[in-house]
Scaffold this motif. Structure first.
Motif, short mmCIF file in Angstrom:
data_model
loop_
_atom_site.label_atom_id
_atom_site.label_comp_id
_atom_site.label_asym_id
_atom_site.label_seq_id
_atom_site.Cartn_x
_atom_site.Cartn_y
_atom_site.Cartn_z
N ALA A 186 -24.18 -6.89 -6.81
CA ALA A 186 -24.16 -7.32 -8.21
C ALA A 186 -23.82 -8.81 -8.27
O ALA A 186 -23.68 -9.48 -7.23
CB ALA A 186 -23.13 -6.50 -8.98
N TYR A 187 -23.67 -9.33 -9.47
CA TYR A 187 -23.20 -10.70 -9.67
C TYR A 187 -21.76 -10.66 -10.17
O TYR A 187 -21.37 -11.32 -11.11
CB TYR A 187 -24.13 -11.45 -10.62
N GLY A 188 -20.98 -9.83 -9.50
CA GLY A 188 -19.59 -9.54 -9.80
C GLY A 188 -19.27 -8.23 -9.11
O GLY A 188 -20.00 -7.79 -8.22
N ASP A 189 -18.19 -7.57 -9.50
CA ASP A 189 -17.81 -6.32 -8.85
C ASP A 189 -18.55 -5.14 -9.46
O ASP A 189 -19.02 -5.19 -10.60
CB ASP A 189 -16.30 -6.10 -8.98
N GLY A 190 -18.60 -4.07 -8.70
CA GLY A 190 -19.19 -2.83 -9.17
C GLY A 190 -19.15 -1.79 -8.07
O GLY A 190 -19.03 -2.12 -6.88
N GLY A 191 -19.26 -0.53 -8.43
CA GLY A 191 -19.27 0.55 -7.46
C GLY A 191 -19.88 1.79 -8.06
O GLY A 191 -20.18 1.84 -9.27
N ALA A 192 -20.06 2.82 -7.24
CA ALA A 192 -20.62 4.09 -7.73
C ALA A 192 -20.27 5.19 -6.74
O ALA A 192 -20.00 4.94 -5.56
CB ALA A 192 -22.13 4.00 -7.90
N VAL A 193 -20.30 6.41 -7.25
CA VAL A 193 -20.12 7.59 -6.41
C VAL A 193 -21.29 8.53 -6.65
O VAL A 193 -21.62 8.86 -7.80
CB VAL A 193 -18.80 8.33 -6.74
N LEU A 194 -21.92 8.95 -5.55
CA LEU A 194 -23.01 9.92 -5.60
C LEU A 194 -22.49 11.30 -5.21
O LEU A 194 -21.62 11.43 -4.35
CB LEU A 194 -24.12 9.54 -4.62
N THR A 195 -23.04 12.32 -5.83
CA THR A 195 -22.72 13.69 -5.45
C THR A 195 -23.78 14.64 -5.98
O THR A 195 -24.42 14.36 -7.00
CB THR A 195 -21.33 14.13 -5.97
N ASP A 196 -23.97 15.75 -5.29
CA ASP A 196 -24.84 16.82 -5.79
C ASP A 196 -24.07 17.88 -6.57
O ASP A 196 -24.66 18.81 -7.10
CB ASP A 196 -25.57 17.50 -4.62
N ASP A 197 -22.74 17.73 -6.60
CA ASP A 197 -21.86 18.72 -7.22
C ASP A 197 -21.59 18.33 -8.68
O ASP A 197 -20.94 17.32 -8.94
CB ASP A 197 -20.56 18.80 -6.42
N ALA A 198 -22.05 19.13 -9.61
CA ALA A 198 -21.89 18.81 -11.03
C ALA A 198 -20.43 18.75 -11.44
O ALA A 198 -20.05 17.94 -12.29
CB ALA A 198 -22.64 19.84 -11.88
N GLU A 199 -19.60 19.58 -10.86
CA GLU A 199 -18.18 19.59 -11.22
C GLU A 199 -17.49 18.33 -10.69
O GLU A 199 -16.63 17.76 -11.37
CB GLU A 199 -17.49 20.84 -10.66
N VAL A 200 -17.86 17.89 -9.49
CA VAL A 200 -17.31 16.64 -8.96
C VAL A 200 -17.73 15.48 -9.85
O VAL A 200 -16.93 14.59 -10.16
CB VAL A 200 -17.76 16.42 -7.50
N ASP A 201 -18.98 15.48 -10.28
CA ASP A 201 -19.47 14.41 -11.16
C ASP A 201 -18.71 14.43 -12.49
O ASP A 201 -18.33 13.37 -13.01
CB ASP A 201 -20.96 14.59 -11.40
N ARG A 202 -18.49 15.60 -13.05
CA ARG A 202 -17.74 15.69 -14.30
C ARG A 202 -16.33 15.12 -14.13
O ARG A 202 -15.83 14.37 -14.98
CB ARG A 202 -17.65 17.15 -14.76
N SER A 203 -15.70 15.46 -13.01
CA SER A 203 -14.36 14.96 -12.73
C SER A 203 -14.36 13.44 -12.56
O SER A 203 -13.46 12.75 -13.06
CB SER A 203 -13.81 15.63 -11.48
N LEU A 204 -15.39 12.90 -11.90
CA LEU A 204 -15.50 11.45 -11.72
C LEU A 204 -15.58 10.73 -13.06
O LEU A 204 -14.91 9.70 -13.28
CB LEU A 204 -16.73 11.12 -10.88
N ARG A 205 -16.40 11.27 -13.96
CA ARG A 205 -16.59 10.62 -15.26
C ARG A 205 -15.30 10.68 -16.09
O ARG A 205 -15.00 9.76 -16.86
CB ARG A 205 -17.76 11.27 -16.00
N GLN A 206 -14.55 11.72 -15.90
CA GLN A 206 -13.27 11.85 -16.58
C GLN A 206 -12.25 10.88 -15.97
O GLN A 206 -11.55 10.17 -16.70
CB GLN A 206 -12.78 13.30 -16.43
N LEU A 207 -12.20 10.83 -14.66
CA LEU A 207 -11.23 9.97 -13.98
C LEU A 207 -11.47 8.49 -14.26
O LEU A 207 -10.51 7.72 -14.37
CB LEU A 207 -11.28 10.22 -12.47
N ARG A 208 -12.74 8.08 -14.39
CA ARG A 208 -13.02 6.66 -14.61
C ARG A 208 -12.70 6.22 -16.03
O ARG A 208 -12.66 5.03 -16.33
CB ARG A 208 -14.48 6.35 -14.29
N TYR A 209 -12.46 7.17 -16.93
CA TYR A 209 -12.23 6.86 -18.34
C TYR A 209 -10.90 7.46 -18.78
O TYR A 209 -10.84 8.30 -19.67
CB TYR A 209 -13.39 7.39 -19.20
N TYR A 210 -9.84 7.05 -18.11
CA TYR A 210 -8.46 7.40 -18.44
C TYR A 210 -8.12 8.87 -18.22
O TYR A 210 -6.96 9.26 -18.42
CB TYR A 210 -8.13 7.05 -19.90
#
Length: 374
Positions: A190-214
């Motif tokens: 990027a032109y600054g910081d950034g990151g991402a997490v990939l997963t095939d597990d829908a529950e892991v993805d749901r948890s990630l989205r929750q964790l990144r937003y407080y």
């Protein structure tokens, strides 16, 4: 003019119009936090890897931390990884509340020695974090077997391996989840910081989205579990969307530069000579950095700087287990002999897809002259 290992300005001149269009897209969207730019990048990055879900976060360190937490790793757990890596890998494990446990690396390719992992597993082991280092993948088959046998999860650290393949499989598509960094120097930067997490597990993805937003499911809603403020910036997401379309071209440029180095320096190898990067079996190397090795590394780097104004980097001069901040882990000098020896011998030559040929030839010529004087 000083020659450095990385420079984004040649790339910026080539891609300026598209990058500025990306900036305008975000500024005119009316959505500066998350929104269509982040969602669009997440979909496209997941699709590139053939993975179901992608959650954008603010940097690669938090990608590892949140990835581990979403996989259920936390205080009391042990996570097996390597010390021959950027410190953020280990900082992230510590931030998740877990204890890093190190195994050594292979001297031929600097990657995790998977033969040592089984001896490091204890009743507290919860996760394996293979680091796909310098642009190529760890041998994943033994780790996948051990994970299945011992009930462990695998989080791939792909910060240095965007687009790398292992027996045809893309880095980031082989574990329970995978963490990426988009720091500007990366293969996809990027032109600054950034990151991402990939997963095939829908529950892991749901948890990630929750964790990144407080820890919330929705904006200003209820905190389900204390989380973080770790969202991928919309501006960086739109820039990454633009650059993702060029990722394979970036990789081809890096591979071409690597071939040029091999052709220009190949005759300097052998006993007591320069060691060039080795590509592990089944790997497609993307050369995030071009790391070479020599017992007189410090003299070589000093002469290149003084005589030719070529400033090179060391990735990495201090193994993580030797750093004072991780003295609590109790690793004595000599406990990871290959990692410690490599730290005294490895250094990185300039590497980026827009590396001018004349700059690369200058480095090759200067290195040859310095080597002749040793």
């Amino acid at each position: 003019m000083t020659t450095r290992v990385w420079d984004y300005l040649p790339e910026y001149e080539l891609e300026k119009a598209d990058l500025l269009t990306a900036v305008e897209t975000v500024f005119e969207s009316g959505q500066l936090i998350l929104g269509g730019s982040v969602g669009g990048f997440e979909e496209e990055f997941a699709a590139y890897h053939g993975v179901a879900h992608c959650a954008g976060v603010d940097n690669g360190t938090n990608a590892v931390t949140l990835g581990l937490q979403a996989l259920g790793v936390g205080p009391g757990d042990e996570v097996i990884t390597v010390s021959n890596t950027a410190a953020p890998t280990v900082v992230a494990i510590d931030n998740a509340g877990a204890t890093p446990v190190f195994v050594d690396v292979r001297q031929e390719d600097f990657l995790m020695d998977t033969d040592q992992v089984v001896a490091a597993i204890t009743p507290r082991t919860r996760a394996l974090v293979p680091v796909h280092l310098f642009g190529q993948c760890v041998d994943m088959a033994p780790l996948e077997r051990l994970a299945a046998e011992h009930g462990l999860v695998i989080l791939e650290d792909c910060a240095q391996a965007h687009g790398a393949r292992h027996h045809g499989r893309l880095a980031g598509s082989m574990g329970n989840a995978a963490a990426f960094s988009f720091y500007p120097t990366k293969v996809l930067g990027a032109y600054g910081d950034g990151g991402a997490v990939l997963t095939d597990d829908a529950e892991v993805d749901r948890s990630l989205r929750q964790l990144r937003y407080y820890g919330m499911d929705k904006v200003y809603y209820v905190v389900r579990t204390p989380g973080h403020n770790s969202r991928l910036d919309a501006l960086q997401a739109e820039i990454l969307r633009t650059k993702l379309r060029r990722l394979d071209t970036y990789i081809a440029g890096r591979q071409a530069a690597a071939r040029r180095y091999a052709e220009g320096l190949g005759d300097l190898t052998g006993p007591g000579g320069l060691t060039l990067p080795a590509v592990a079996d089944g790997n497609e190397h993307v050369y995030y950095v071009y790391v070479v090795r020599h017992p007189q590394r410090d003299q070589i780097m000093e002469r290149l700087a003084q005589r030719y104004d070529i400033q090179l980097n060391i990735s990495y001069p201090w193994p993580v287990h030797t750093m004072s901040g991780f003295a609590k882990l109790g690793y004595a000098a000599g406990s990871l002999p290959v990692t410690e020896r490599l730290a005294t011998e490895i250094f990185s030559l300039p590497m980026y897809p827009s590396l001018p040929g004349d700059v690369q030839d200058k480095v090759i010529g200067a290195l040859r002259e310095v080597m002749a004087d040793l």
